[in-house]
Scaffold this motif. Sequence first.
Motif: not given
Lengths: 241, 241
Positions: A1-8
Amino acid sequence: MRILITSGGTSEKIDDVRAITNHSSGKLGKAIAESFAAEGAEIDLITTRHAVKPEGKMIHQQLIESTMDLERTLTELMTANTYDAVIHSMAVSDFTPESSVTLEDLEAAAATQPADLPKALVTIANKRTEKKISSDTDHLVVVLKKNPKIISLIKKLQPQTILVGFKLLVDVPMIELLNVAKASLEKNHADFILANDLAEIRGEKHHGYLINKQQKVKEAHTKTEIAELITKEVLKLEEAK
Amino acid sequence: MRILITSGGTSEKIDDVRAITNHSSGKLGKAIAESFAAEGAEIDLITTRHAVKPEGKMIHQQLIESTMDLERTLTELMTANTYDAVIHSMAVSDFTPESSVTLEDLEAAAATQPADLPKALVTIANKRTEKKISSDTDHLVVVLKKNPKIISLIKKLQPQTILVGFKLLVDVPMIELLNVAKASLEKNHADFILANDLAEIRGEKHHGYLINKQQKVKEAHTKTEIAELITKEVLKLEEAK
């Protein structure tokens, strides 16, 4: 499983020493990244300088500053890799500085009633030679133009990915918060929207509603609970595919 | 010996989620605090959330956000304690947001040619009920008003203290930098001004000129050198008193 997360939170330059920043501690993004990592996911995290960072061997981080940086980095990553899900929790600036002028400049420009006032102000600002705006004026006017909506790019780049968007409002009735979240879900073809209100966030306490396409609403009360709820619901939807 | 140091960069709220921030790593302020601490000084440090912090038992820290916070905290400290020197290295915002309106609001207000346009815009902004400005407009206009000059307060509060001010410009000829620094020294009754140019700052490399009342100029090339130069010159002036 590959996940892209944006944060900040993004930061948009006014000049070489000033910027407009969006507040975000990055704590929720960190909790989400660590929750997916605990499930064995490989994670690409796009984040910002002052955001707290998650730890984990499977979490690959890329730092950005502005919304334009975010657009480029997200497009590159989503062109190079296929993601099972994209969790877009970054606080993105809706606007970016286009011109900064004195009040006198603004009044003079407005008096001539140009068809395109923002453009007239850009011309005035470009005539200025200093790189740092002088403080020899009582009022400074910063005109901001709308940024592209990054969330709307995600399903265009990868229609099959599971998209979790975020909606933050400030001190509104619950019904309004849910309605705005529902509208965002439909507009951006998101699978989930996490709706939250700044008035209900304090330290680890963080009240959130996770809304899905069937308009089912699940509630969480801390950053950890929100992170676990998102992880659980994304995994469930991924399995059902 | 008791020293007051300001360090970091201020942050001025636009609304509950956005702010205008002044870039400053706090590294120079940290180096200055540690340099004075090494000489046995007791230090009060006013600094900001994202600034790097010095370590040392004799360094007492107070966190602030806005220029208004700085004014209050500095006045309190300088009323309660007597300082041998004040080193004002914080990057302070010259302006603070007064109103935020849409371009349409601005054009409508300007067309009526009010005697006081900023005041007319404040009235419009106050009529808005949402706490977070909506993104449903192509251009947002943020009007900023001038902040009080904090450096000018210092000698008014304590005429006997040794004042070291800072002047940061961006990519200007050396002679202009020195002239602007000299003008600031005279205007604020400072004993020294550290003049520096953002184009000559990169990591630990930091080119600075320390100017005194006799218009003597001493040069330094790193943050550590600047910190040691300021400490040495302040101690020398203190002894000569």
